[in-house]
Design a protein around this motif. Structure first.
Motif, PDB file in Angstrom:
ATOM      1  N   ASN A  49       0.829  -1.197   0.000  1.00  0.00           N
ATOM      2  CA  ASN A  49       0.000   0.000   0.000  1.00  0.00           C
ATOM      3  C   ASN A  49       0.866   1.250   0.000  1.00  0.00           C
ATOM      4  O   ASN A  49       2.099   1.182  -0.088  1.00  0.00           O
ATOM      5  CB  ASN A  49      -0.980  -0.018   1.182  1.00  0.00           C
ATOM      6  N   LEU A  55       0.968  -6.501   1.740  1.00  0.00           N
ATOM      7  CA  LEU A  55      -0.391  -7.008   1.911  1.00  0.00           C
ATOM      8  C   LEU A  55      -0.515  -8.490   1.567  1.00  0.00           C
ATOM      9  O   LEU A  55      -1.501  -9.128   1.938  1.00  0.00           O
ATOM     10  CB  LEU A  55      -1.358  -6.194   1.042  1.00  0.00           C
ATOM     11  N   ASP A 148      -5.616  -0.433  -5.444  1.00  0.00           N
ATOM     12  CA  ASP A 148      -6.255  -1.727  -5.661  1.00  0.00           C
ATOM     13  C   ASP A 148      -5.489  -2.524  -6.716  1.00  0.00           C
ATOM     14  O   ASP A 148      -4.937  -1.972  -7.658  1.00  0.00           O
ATOM     15  CB  ASP A 148      -7.710  -1.552  -6.075  1.00  0.00           C
ATOM     16  N   THR A 173      -4.525 -16.857  -3.894  1.00  0.00           N
ATOM     17  CA  THR A 173      -4.052 -15.653  -3.212  1.00  0.00           C
ATOM     18  C   THR A 173      -3.756 -15.895  -1.731  1.00  0.00           C
ATOM     19  O   THR A 173      -4.646 -16.311  -0.974  1.00  0.00           O
ATOM     20  CB  THR A 173      -5.085 -14.529  -3.352  1.00  0.00           C
ATOM     21  N   PHE A 175      -3.083 -13.996   1.561  1.00  0.00           N
ATOM     22  CA  PHE A 175      -3.157 -12.696   2.223  1.00  0.00           C
ATOM     23  C   PHE A 175      -2.301 -12.700   3.483  1.00  0.00           C
ATOM     24  O   PHE A 175      -2.235 -13.698   4.208  1.00  0.00           O
ATOM     25  CB  PHE A 175      -4.608 -12.364   2.600  1.00  0.00           C
ATOM     26  N   ARG A 236      -7.893  -3.579   9.370  1.00  0.00           N
ATOM     27  CA  ARG A 236      -7.853  -3.606   7.912  1.00  0.00           C
ATOM     28  C   ARG A 236      -8.823  -4.672   7.402  1.00  0.00           C
ATOM     29  O   ARG A 236      -8.979  -5.730   8.005  1.00  0.00           O
ATOM     30  CB  ARG A 236      -6.434  -3.936   7.439  1.00  0.00           C
ATOM     31  N   THR A 237      -9.482  -4.359   6.306  1.00  0.00           N
ATOM     32  CA  THR A 237     -10.333  -5.332   5.632  1.00  0.00           C
ATOM     33  C   THR A 237      -9.886  -5.483   4.189  1.00  0.00           C
ATOM     34  O   THR A 237      -9.712  -4.483   3.485  1.00  0.00           O
ATOM     35  CB  THR A 237     -11.811  -4.906   5.670  1.00  0.00           C
ATOM     36  N   PHE A 238      -9.672  -6.719   3.784  1.00  0.00           N
ATOM     37  CA  PHE A 238      -9.455  -7.014   2.367  1.00  0.00           C
ATOM     38  C   PHE A 238     -10.812  -7.272   1.732  1.00  0.00           C
ATOM     39  O   PHE A 238     -11.619  -8.042   2.267  1.00  0.00           O
ATOM     40  CB  PHE A 238      -8.590  -8.261   2.188  1.00  0.00           C
ATOM     41  N   LEU A 298      -8.572  -6.839  -5.806  1.00  0.00           N
ATOM     42  CA  LEU A 298      -8.303  -6.822  -4.374  1.00  0.00           C
ATOM     43  C   LEU A 298      -8.176  -5.388  -3.884  1.00  0.00           C
ATOM     44  O   LEU A 298      -7.451  -4.584  -4.461  1.00  0.00           O
ATOM     45  CB  LEU A 298      -7.004  -7.574  -4.062  1.00  0.00           C
ATOM     46  N   ALA A 300      -7.687  -3.105  -0.101  1.00  0.00           N
ATOM     47  CA  ALA A 300      -7.390  -3.114   1.333  1.00  0.00           C
ATOM     48  C   ALA A 300      -7.885  -1.791   1.906  1.00  0.00           C
ATOM     49  O   ALA A 300      -7.405  -0.730   1.510  1.00  0.00           O
ATOM     50  CB  ALA A 300      -5.890  -3.285   1.587  1.00  0.00           C
TER      51      ALA A 300
END
Length: 319
Positions: A49, A55, A148, A173, A175, A236-238, A298, A300
Motif C-alpha cells: 500500500n 499485503l 487496488d 491468493t 493474504f 484492515r479489511t481485504f 483486491l 485493502a
C-alpha cells in the motif's frame, strides 16, 4: 538489469532482476503503492500500500528456484486446481516462464489512471505431452490509483484439431494477516462447500462468518461477487471482487500440516490466509477459437469492529 517500459506522472513499469536473477516486473503508483510480478509463473509476489506495508504473504522458506513453484503471493492455478489427474499440483502455469505481451488486449476507458503489465503464456511441446490442448493465456496485472490490485485472465483455445478442452483454475491468493485466530471472513455464510479434508464431501456453512481454529481446506460454491476478510488487529479489511469465477477456496494448513510442507515455515500459518477466486466445481469448457475471461480485484481498506460487525462505510463507498 533494468528496463523502464513506461512512465507517466510518477507511475511506472520496470523490469528488473529479482531473487536468483529471475526477472520481475515492478508497477509503481504515484502515491507509493506497488506490485511485483515474476515472469516465472506470471506470479505476483508483492502488493504494497501507499505506506509500504506488504499485503500479501510470502513463505519464509519460499524457493525462487525453477522448476519449483513460489510459495506465497498469487500463484496462477491452471489448467487444473488441486492434484486431480496426471498434471503437476495446481497445473503447470505457475512453473512456466511467461513473456511480456506485445499484442495486449485493448485498454478499457476507465483504466486510464491504472498502471499495468500484460503477460502471455502459450502452450509448448512439453505441455502438450501431459495436457494435449493448444492454448494461449493472457494475464493483465493492474494497479489502480487507489492502490487496488486487479488480475484479469483471458484463456483461448488455439487448437486446430476441432476439439474443445476443459479446465479448472484459481488465483491462489495468500493474504498477509496479523493472527489467523483473530480473522473473520464474511460473504460465505449459508453457502454449500466441498471439504477437501473430508474427501470433498459437500456441507453447508452454518456460521455467520468464517473464523479459524484448525486446518481449513474448503471450496465454497456459487459464491457472491464480493467477499471480505476482516483483520481486527490491523484494523484492515481485504475486499475481494471477482467475475467469471463462481467458487472461492479457503485454505490454511495450521500447525501440523505447516510442518510437513518443505517450503513453508513452521509458524507461517499464523500470518496467512488463502482466499481464492476460483472455478473448481464445474470446469470451464472452450471450443476452438473461444475465449474465457476471469477477473479478481483486491482492495485493502481501513475497518474496525462494533459489536462484532464491520463498520461498512469505506467498503460500501468503494462498492
Amino acid at each position: 538489469m533494468t528496463d523502464e517500459m513506461s512512465t507517466s506522472d510518477d507511475r511506472s513499469v520496470e523490469i528488473i532482476d529479482g531473487v536468483n536473477g529471475l526477472q520481475k516486473v515492478v508497477l509503481h503508483q504515484h502515491h507509493g503503492s506497488s506490485v511485483e510480478v515474476y515472469l516465472y509463473g506470471g506470479h505476483v509476489t508483492s502488493w504494497k500500500n501507499e505506506h509500504g506495508e506488504e499485503l500479501l504473504f510470502m513463505s519464509s522458506k519460499a524457493a525462487f528456484k525453477p522448476p519449483k513453484p513460489i510459495r506465497g503471493g498469487i500463484p496462477i492455478c491452471f489448467p487444473q486446481f488441486s492434484n486431480v489427474g496426471s498434471l503437476d499440483l495446481h497445473g503447470f502455469a505457475r512453473i512456466r516462464f511467461w513473456s511480456v505481451d506485445n499484442e495486449p488486449p485493448p485498454i478499457p476507458a476507465n483504466a486510464i489512471n491504472r498502471v499495468f503489465v500484460d503477460l502471455i503464456y502459450k502452450s509448448t511441446e512439453e505441455d502438450l505431452t501431459t495436457w494435449p490442448h493448444s492454448f494461449e493465456y493472457k494475464l493483465r496485472v493492474s494497479l489502480g490509483p487507489g492502490g487496488d490490485l486487479m488480475l484479469t485472465s483471458r484463456v483461448r483455445n488455439t487448437s486446430t484439431d476441432g476439439k474443445p478442452f476443459a479446465f479448472t483454475t484459481a488465483y491462489h491468493t495468500y493474504f498477509s494477516v496479523s493472527d489467523i485466530s483473530e480473522i473473520r471472513v464474511e460473504g460465505l455464510e449459508t453457502l454449500d462447500y466441498l471439504d477437501n479434508l473430508q474427501k470433498r464431501e459437500r456441507f453447508t456453512e452454518q456460521g455467520d462468518a468464517l473464523t479459524f481454529e484448525s486446518e481449513v481446506d474448503k471450496v465454497y460454491l456459487s459464491t457472491p461477487t464480493k467477499i471480505a476478510i476482516l483483520d481486527h488487529e490491523k484494523k484492515r479489511t481485504f475486499v475481494i471482487r471477482k467475475d467469471g469465477l463462481p467458487d472461492v477456496v479457503v485454505w490454511n494448513p495450521w500447525d501440523k500440516k505447516a510442518k510437513s510442507i518443505p517450503d513453508f515455515g513452521d509458524e507461517d500459518y499464523k500470518h496467512m490466509l488463502c482466499v481464492e477466486a476460483a472455478a473448481v466445481e464445474k470446469p470451464i469448457t472452450l471450443k476452438p477459437g473461444e475465449e474465457w475471461k476471469g477477473r479478481q480485484e483486491l482492495l485493502a481498506v481501513p475497518s474496525s469492529y462494533c459489536s462484532g460487525k464491520l463498520y461498512p462505510r469505506e467498503v460500501s463507498e468503494s462498492s
